[in-house]
Design an enzyme around this catalytic site. Structure first.
Site, PDB file in Angstrom:
ATOM      1  N   LYS A   1      38.718  45.066  31.180  1.00  0.00           N
ATOM      2  CA  LYS A   1      39.863  45.127  30.277  1.00  0.00           C
ATOM      3  C   LYS A   1      40.304  43.741  29.804  1.00  0.00           C
ATOM      4  O   LYS A   1      40.740  43.584  28.677  1.00  0.00           O
ATOM      5  CB  LYS A   1      41.038  45.918  30.847  1.00  0.00           C
ATOM      6  CG  LYS A   1      41.382  45.633  32.282  1.00  0.00           C
ATOM      7  CD  LYS A   1      42.471  46.558  32.757  1.00  0.00           C
ATOM      8  CE  LYS A   1      43.147  45.959  33.988  1.00  0.00           C
ATOM      9  NZ  LYS A   1      42.182  45.523  35.045  1.00  0.00           N
TER      10      LYS A   1
ATOM     11  N   ARG B   1      51.328  47.838  36.833  1.00  0.00           N
ATOM     12  CA  ARG B   1      50.401  48.233  37.890  1.00  0.00           C
ATOM     13  C   ARG B   1      51.052  49.170  38.890  1.00  0.00           C
ATOM     14  O   ARG B   1      50.393  49.600  39.831  1.00  0.00           O
ATOM     15  CB  ARG B   1      49.946  46.992  38.641  1.00  0.00           C
ATOM     16  CG  ARG B   1      48.566  46.453  38.253  1.00  0.00           C
ATOM     17  CD  ARG B   1      48.383  45.186  39.055  1.00  0.00           C
ATOM     18  NE  ARG B   1      47.041  44.781  39.290  1.00  0.00           N
ATOM     19  CZ  ARG B   1      46.404  43.830  38.606  1.00  0.00           C
ATOM     20  NH1 ARG B   1      46.961  43.278  37.568  1.00  0.00           N
ATOM     21  NH2 ARG B   1      45.197  43.463  38.966  1.00  0.00           N
TER      22      ARG B   1
ATOM     23  N   ARG C   1      31.033  37.945  39.476  1.00  0.00           N
ATOM     24  CA  ARG C   1      31.828  37.034  38.640  1.00  0.00           C
ATOM     25  C   ARG C   1      31.866  35.612  39.179  1.00  0.00           C
ATOM     26  O   ARG C   1      31.977  35.412  40.389  1.00  0.00           O
ATOM     27  CB  ARG C   1      33.279  37.522  38.597  1.00  0.00           C
ATOM     28  CG  ARG C   1      33.508  38.620  37.638  1.00  0.00           C
ATOM     29  CD  ARG C   1      34.987  38.827  37.553  1.00  0.00           C
ATOM     30  NE  ARG C   1      35.334  39.998  36.791  1.00  0.00           N
ATOM     31  CZ  ARG C   1      36.557  40.519  36.790  1.00  0.00           C
ATOM     32  NH1 ARG C   1      37.514  39.985  37.510  1.00  0.00           N
ATOM     33  NH2 ARG C   1      36.802  41.572  36.061  1.00  0.00           N
TER      34      ARG C   1
ATOM     35  N   ARG D   1      36.215  33.301  42.842  1.00  0.00           N
ATOM     36  CA  ARG D   1      37.623  33.351  43.247  1.00  0.00           C
ATOM     37  C   ARG D   1      37.756  34.078  44.577  1.00  0.00           C
ATOM     38  O   ARG D   1      36.991  35.000  44.852  1.00  0.00           O
ATOM     39  CB  ARG D   1      38.420  34.134  42.189  1.00  0.00           C
ATOM     40  CG  ARG D   1      38.904  33.285  41.051  1.00  0.00           C
ATOM     41  CD  ARG D   1      39.437  34.088  39.874  1.00  0.00           C
ATOM     42  NE  ARG D   1      40.065  35.355  40.196  1.00  0.00           N
ATOM     43  CZ  ARG D   1      40.414  36.256  39.267  1.00  0.00           C
ATOM     44  NH1 ARG D   1      40.197  36.022  37.999  1.00  0.00           N
ATOM     45  NH2 ARG D   1      40.970  37.387  39.614  1.00  0.00           N
TER      46      ARG D   1
ATOM     47  N   ARG E   1      41.592  45.523  46.820  1.00  0.00           N
ATOM     48  CA  ARG E   1      42.218  45.660  45.498  1.00  0.00           C
ATOM     49  C   ARG E   1      41.976  47.051  44.929  1.00  0.00           C
ATOM     50  O   ARG E   1      42.839  47.628  44.269  1.00  0.00           O
ATOM     51  CB  ARG E   1      41.660  44.602  44.544  1.00  0.00           C
ATOM     52  CG  ARG E   1      42.189  43.216  44.845  1.00  0.00           C
ATOM     53  CD  ARG E   1      41.419  42.164  44.090  1.00  0.00           C
ATOM     54  NE  ARG E   1      41.680  42.159  42.664  1.00  0.00           N
ATOM     55  CZ  ARG E   1      40.906  41.554  41.765  1.00  0.00           C
ATOM     56  NH1 ARG E   1      39.826  40.920  42.142  1.00  0.00           N
ATOM     57  NH2 ARG E   1      41.209  41.589  40.490  1.00  0.00           N
TER      58      ARG E   1
HETATM   59  P1  AMP Z   1      44.158  40.323  37.802  1.00  0.00           P
HETATM   60  O1  AMP Z   1      43.544  39.071  37.306  1.00  0.00           O
HETATM   61  O2  AMP Z   1      44.858  41.117  36.737  1.00  0.00           O
HETATM   62  O3  AMP Z   1      43.239  41.175  38.619  1.00  0.00           O
HETATM   63  O4  AMP Z   1      45.333  39.859  38.807  1.00  0.00           O
HETATM   64  C1  AMP Z   1      45.073  39.052  39.915  1.00  0.00           C
HETATM   65  C2  AMP Z   1      46.163  39.244  40.956  1.00  0.00           C
HETATM   66  O5  AMP Z   1      47.441  38.890  40.417  1.00  0.00           O
HETATM   67  C3  AMP Z   1      46.335  40.671  41.462  1.00  0.00           C
HETATM   68  O6  AMP Z   1      45.403  41.014  42.451  1.00  0.00           O
HETATM   69  C4  AMP Z   1      47.770  40.626  41.976  1.00  0.00           C
HETATM   70  O7  AMP Z   1      47.851  39.942  43.224  1.00  0.00           O
HETATM   71  C5  AMP Z   1      48.445  39.753  40.927  1.00  0.00           C
HETATM   72  N1  AMP Z   1      48.964  40.593  39.816  1.00  0.00           N
HETATM   73  C6  AMP Z   1      48.516  40.593  38.534  1.00  0.00           C
HETATM   74  N2  AMP Z   1      49.211  41.477  37.804  1.00  0.00           N
HETATM   75  C7  AMP Z   1      50.104  42.060  38.635  1.00  0.00           C
HETATM   76  C8  AMP Z   1      51.079  43.069  38.483  1.00  0.00           C
HETATM   77  N3  AMP Z   1      51.267  43.693  37.302  1.00  0.00           N
HETATM   78  N4  AMP Z   1      51.817  43.416  39.562  1.00  0.00           N
HETATM   79  C9  AMP Z   1      51.632  42.810  40.745  1.00  0.00           C
HETATM   80  N5  AMP Z   1      50.722  41.878  40.966  1.00  0.00           N
HETATM   81  C10 AMP Z   1      49.943  41.486  39.929  1.00  0.00           C
END
Ligand code: AMP
Length: 208
Positions: free
Chosen positions: A13, A88, A122, A155, A166
């Site tokens: 996404k 989320r 990744r 990462r 996750r």
């Molecule tokens: P992402 O790159 O979108 O997978 O986000 C990486 C990390 O940031 C996630 O695993 C969460 O720890 C935090 N994070 C990102 N977006 C949110 C959200 N909407 N609510 C809570 N934590 C978030």
């Protein structure tokens, strides 16, 4: 055009949001990117978020909601935006509904085995942040960024154990949003398995 890109981690996404944001000239707002940027700049928010991020946990709703509300007040959001990785949780979705009216939610669907494979492949440039994937988007030289010659790293939250955590959190906290937006009749499902270009084509058709 106020859009949400929903889907499990690894469904692509973020990649799609970047492409569509350029084509439609609306900002791509990724809460994960904002948290990572804050972490890089050692802000208070970044330090707080990193305690959760490194473990694959969600940052608390109050922190995330306040950050998104601030971002959406910026001038560039007037014509619309793509929210990627937000909301989320149901609490976040209800909060978002209380401050804006969404036009569409694109739900990127992908099966779990493919997700784990994709995320584990990744790599990100430590210097400039360019993303790669050792399965289908390799750098010219292994471990080195094509653009700036910086080192490519995995990462912490892309290591297999954290990815599994996750995914569990996604199932438990985020998947219920599919029905939430289905009930609002603004959800459209998209198969995230085909190539980047063909998924973009499908999304463009939906948005036109
Ligand atoms: P992402 O790159 O979108 O997978 O986000 C990486 C990390 O940031 C996630 O695993 C969460 O720890 C935090 N994070 C990102 N977006 C949110 C959200 N909407 N609510 C809570 N934590 C978030």
């Amino acid at each position: 055009m106020k859009l949400v890109f929903l889907g499990p981690p690894g469904a692509g996404k973020g990649t799609q949001a970047k492409i569509i944001s350029e084509k439609f000239r609306i900002p791509h707002i990724s809460t994960g990117d904002i948290f990572r940027e804050n972490l890089k700049n050692s802000t208070h928010l970044g330090k707080k978020a990193s305690e959760y991020m490194s473990k694959g946990l969600l940052v608390p709703d109050e922190v995330t909601n306040a950050m998104v509300e601030d971002r959406l007040k910026k001038k560039d959001c007037i014509k619309g935006y793509i929210l990627d990785g937000y909301p989320r949780t149901i609490n976040q979705a209800e909060f978002l509904d209380s401050i804006v009216k969404l036009d569409k939610v694109i739900n990127f669907e992908l099966n779990e085995d493919v997700i784990i494979k994709r995320i584990s492949g990744r790599r990100t440039c430590k210097s400039c942040g360019t993303p790669y994937n050792i399965l289908h988007n390799k750098p010219k030289t292994e471990g080195i960024c094509d653009k700036c010659k910086g080192p490519l790293i995995q990462r912490d939250d892309e290591k297999p154990d954290v990815v599994k955590k996750r995914l569990l959190i996604y199932k438990d906290q985020t998947e219920p949003l599919i029905n939430y937006y289905k009930n609002q009749k603004i959800l459209v499902d998209v198969d995230a398995y085909p190539t980047i270009e063909s998924v973009t084509g499908v999304v463009e058709k939906i948005l036109e």
